[in-house]
Write a protein that holds these residues in place. Structure first.
Motif, PDB file in Angstrom:
ATOM      1  N   LEU A 223     104.100 -32.362  21.399  1.00  0.00           N
ATOM      2  CA  LEU A 223     103.309 -31.712  22.441  1.00  0.00           C
ATOM      3  C   LEU A 223     101.884 -32.210  22.331  1.00  0.00           C
ATOM      4  O   LEU A 223     101.324 -32.310  21.250  1.00  0.00           O
ATOM      5  CB  LEU A 223     103.367 -30.197  22.268  1.00  0.00           C
ATOM      6  N   ASP A 224     101.273 -32.523  23.460  1.00  0.00           N
ATOM      7  CA  ASP A 224      99.973 -33.189  23.418  1.00  0.00           C
ATOM      8  C   ASP A 224      98.855 -32.274  22.947  1.00  0.00           C
ATOM      9  O   ASP A 224      97.771 -32.747  22.647  1.00  0.00           O
ATOM     10  CB  ASP A 224      99.631 -33.769  24.796  1.00  0.00           C
ATOM     11  N   SER A 225      99.090 -30.972  22.859  1.00  0.00           N
ATOM     12  CA  SER A 225      98.023 -30.097  22.396  1.00  0.00           C
ATOM     13  C   SER A 225      98.435 -29.302  21.166  1.00  0.00           C
ATOM     14  O   SER A 225      97.934 -29.551  20.066  1.00  0.00           O
ATOM     15  CB  SER A 225      97.576 -29.161  23.527  1.00  0.00           C
ATOM     16  N   ALA A 226      99.352 -28.379  21.302  1.00  0.00           N
ATOM     17  CA  ALA A 226      99.667 -27.466  20.197  1.00  0.00           C
ATOM     18  C   ALA A 226     100.147 -28.195  18.955  1.00  0.00           C
ATOM     19  O   ALA A 226      99.718 -27.894  17.842  1.00  0.00           O
ATOM     20  CB  ALA A 226     100.712 -26.449  20.644  1.00  0.00           C
ATOM     21  N   CYS A 227     101.047 -29.162  19.113  1.00  0.00           N
ATOM     22  CA  CYS A 227     101.624 -29.819  17.946  1.00  0.00           C
ATOM     23  C   CYS A 227     100.601 -30.631  17.162  1.00  0.00           C
ATOM     24  O   CYS A 227     100.738 -30.801  15.958  1.00  0.00           O
ATOM     25  CB  CYS A 227     102.766 -30.737  18.368  1.00  0.00           C
ATOM     26  N   SER A 228      99.603 -31.114  17.837  1.00  0.00           N
ATOM     27  CA  SER A 228      98.628 -31.967  17.165  1.00  0.00           C
ATOM     28  C   SER A 228      97.324 -31.251  16.841  1.00  0.00           C
ATOM     29  O   SER A 228      96.530 -31.754  16.048  1.00  0.00           O
ATOM     30  CB  SER A 228      98.324 -33.194  18.043  1.00  0.00           C
ATOM     31  N   THR A 229      97.102 -30.084  17.423  1.00  0.00           N
ATOM     32  CA  THR A 229      95.809 -29.424  17.202  1.00  0.00           C
ATOM     33  C   THR A 229      95.935 -28.057  16.523  1.00  0.00           C
ATOM     34  O   THR A 229      94.976 -27.608  15.906  1.00  0.00           O
ATOM     35  CB  THR A 229      95.076 -29.224  18.545  1.00  0.00           C
ATOM     36  N   VAL A 230      97.075 -27.416  16.616  1.00  0.00           N
ATOM     37  CA  VAL A 230      97.267 -26.114  15.969  1.00  0.00           C
ATOM     38  C   VAL A 230      97.985 -26.350  14.644  1.00  0.00           C
ATOM     39  O   VAL A 230      99.149 -26.752  14.622  1.00  0.00           O
ATOM     40  CB  VAL A 230      98.075 -25.146  16.858  1.00  0.00           C
ATOM     41  N   ASP A 231      97.289 -26.103  13.539  1.00  0.00           N
ATOM     42  CA  ASP A 231      97.803 -26.471  12.223  1.00  0.00           C
ATOM     43  C   ASP A 231      99.132 -25.814  11.918  1.00  0.00           C
ATOM     44  O   ASP A 231      99.978 -26.398  11.243  1.00  0.00           O
ATOM     45  CB  ASP A 231      96.773 -26.094  11.149  1.00  0.00           C
ATOM     46  N   GLU A 232      99.365 -24.611  12.406  1.00  0.00           N
ATOM     47  CA  GLU A 232     100.586 -23.882  12.061  1.00  0.00           C
ATOM     48  C   GLU A 232     101.817 -24.422  12.782  1.00  0.00           C
ATOM     49  O   GLU A 232     102.941 -24.066  12.440  1.00  0.00           O
ATOM     50  CB  GLU A 232     100.412 -22.399  12.422  1.00  0.00           C
ATOM     51  N   CYS A 233     101.617 -25.292  13.775  1.00  0.00           N
ATOM     52  CA  CYS A 233     102.731 -25.687  14.641  1.00  0.00           C
ATOM     53  C   CYS A 233     103.313 -27.060  14.326  1.00  0.00           C
ATOM     54  O   CYS A 233     104.326 -27.439  14.917  1.00  0.00           O
ATOM     55  CB  CYS A 233     102.285 -25.662  16.102  1.00  0.00           C
ATOM     56  N   ASP A 234     102.698 -27.809  13.414  1.00  0.00           N
ATOM     57  CA  ASP A 234     103.069 -29.215  13.278  1.00  0.00           C
ATOM     58  C   ASP A 234     104.453 -29.457  12.680  1.00  0.00           C
ATOM     59  O   ASP A 234     104.957 -30.581  12.737  1.00  0.00           O
ATOM     60  CB  ASP A 234     102.016 -29.990  12.481  1.00  0.00           C
ATOM     61  N   ILE A 235     105.103 -28.432  12.111  1.00  0.00           N
ATOM     62  CA  ILE A 235     106.477 -28.634  11.636  1.00  0.00           C
ATOM     63  C   ILE A 235     107.475 -27.804  12.434  1.00  0.00           C
ATOM     64  O   ILE A 235     108.612 -27.615  12.005  1.00  0.00           O
ATOM     65  CB  ILE A 235     106.616 -28.324  10.133  1.00  0.00           C
ATOM     66  N   CYS A 236     107.066 -27.295  13.576  1.00  0.00           N
ATOM     67  CA  CYS A 236     108.011 -26.624  14.466  1.00  0.00           C
ATOM     68  C   CYS A 236     109.012 -27.651  14.996  1.00  0.00           C
ATOM     69  O   CYS A 236     108.691 -28.840  15.130  1.00  0.00           O
ATOM     70  CB  CYS A 236     107.277 -25.952  15.626  1.00  0.00           C
ATOM     71  N   SER A 237     110.201 -27.211  15.314  1.00  0.00           N
ATOM     72  CA  SER A 237     111.268 -28.139  15.686  1.00  0.00           C
ATOM     73  C   SER A 237     110.900 -29.012  16.874  1.00  0.00           C
ATOM     74  O   SER A 237     111.246 -30.198  16.918  1.00  0.00           O
ATOM     75  CB  SER A 237     112.556 -27.363  15.974  1.00  0.00           C
ATOM     76  N   HIS A 238     110.177 -28.456  17.843  1.00  0.00           N
ATOM     77  CA  HIS A 238     109.827 -29.243  19.025  1.00  0.00           C
ATOM     78  C   HIS A 238     108.667 -30.204  18.757  1.00  0.00           C
ATOM     79  O   HIS A 238     108.317 -31.006  19.625  1.00  0.00           O
ATOM     80  CB  HIS A 238     109.481 -28.324  20.198  1.00  0.00           C
TER      81      HIS A 238
END
Length: 303
Positions: A223-238
């Motif tokens: 994801l162009d925002s959450a996956c790369s900018t929100v630290d808690e999200c970078d290992i979410c499946s998507h």
């Protein structure tokens, strides 16, 4: 060590090879020429001939490690866990310190990240206060038991655990770790071993709105925002890239196949190493974070 980048290190913790000096300590006056009294060499006293440990090893049919633990607890009145924790911390520190240099050496070899494992024997000595001192690390350690046949009971399980951990004991046709990134999109041969759903962690966080802002973009599917900018999200499946999925699948299979081995790195229970000791890499950071996520879901993944 089953992976260098990211770093994955396991320790065989079901038993240990105990060696004692072949002769009594030279006393009452020390004699430096009597080496076998204060140096453990090729000729040594094994655990089954030590008067203090034989009642446990021979009489109670305990293995070497449990015999030593029983003696430390019953006779010395101390906690044997302190001995093993010192050894594990030493091993962890050495691998973290040498990770960069090992990575440089690995650049000389093709397929360095997928066709690789190394078994090392660490030799420690204990003083009267049960303080641990590292003596040396042996690459490709001697596993022959001809001189001391009972040591076969240690060596054979060590070798089987190693072969199981690295996938060499899996049945023909089963997926090997290096095959993940070469498998065609949508392939399901590995479904019987693990599903991509098995890689999912942190359900509350990853299902929250903050991890689902923006649109999918790029070949890695981030994801162009959450996956790369929100630290808690970078290992979410998507948010997992295909290369990272391959790493997690290999890690998953190792965890299921480790037999008598226990994972030292990545760890879910120790503080990060000091910044002046080792600079964390992105791959190590993500893999450790994933293991912590698995640990939160199921205590069997904790270490």
């Amino acid at each position: 060590m089953t992976s260098l980048n990211p770093l994955r290190v396991y320790v065989y913790d079901n038993d240990a090879l105990l060696r004692f000096c072949a002769d009594p300590y030279p006393s009452p006056s020390f004699n430096a020429s009597l080496l076998d009294g204060y140096v453990v060499g090729d000729r040594y006293t094994p655990v089954w001939l030590m008067p203090s440990l034989a009642p446990y090893f021979v009489g109670q049919q305990m293995n070497s490690k449990h015999s030593l633990n029983a003696y430390i607890t019953a006779v010395l009145g101390k906690d044997p866990a302190l001995v093993w924790s010192q050894m594990e911390e030493s091993i962890r520190t050495i691998y973290q310190m040498m990770e960069g240099k090992m990575g440089q050496l690995a650049e000389m070899y093709p397929h360095k990240s997928t066709n690789f494992f190394e078994m090392v024997r660490f030799d420690f000595t204990l003083d009267a206060d049960l303080q641990v001192y590292l003596m040396e690390a042996n690459m490709s350690p001697n596993m022959a038991s001809a001189k001391y046949p009972p040591n076969r009971e240690i060596y054979e399980p060590v070798l089987y655990s190693l072969l199981s951990l690295t996938g060499l004991t899996r049945l023909p046709g089963q997926i090997r770790a290096r095959d993940w990134d070469r498998m065609p999109s949508g392939a399901t041969r590995w479904d019987m071993l693990l599903l991509e759903r098995d890689l999912s962690v942190l359900p509350e966080i990853c299902s929250s709105e903050k991890c689902h802002t923006g649109n999918l973009t790029g070949e890695d599917g981030l994801l162009d925002s959450a996956c790369s900018t929100v630290d808690e999200c970078d290992i979410c499946s998507h948010c997992l890239s295909e290369p990272l999925k391959a790493v997690l699948k290999a890690s998953y299979l190792e965890e299921l196949s480790r037999w008598h081995n226990r994972r030292l790195l990545p760890s879910t229970s120790i503080e990060p190493p000091p910044s002046d000791l080792v600079a964390p890499t992105i791959s190590n950071y993500l893999l450790e974070k994933w293991f912590i996520g698995k640990c939160l879901l199921d205590g069997r993944w904790c270490n």
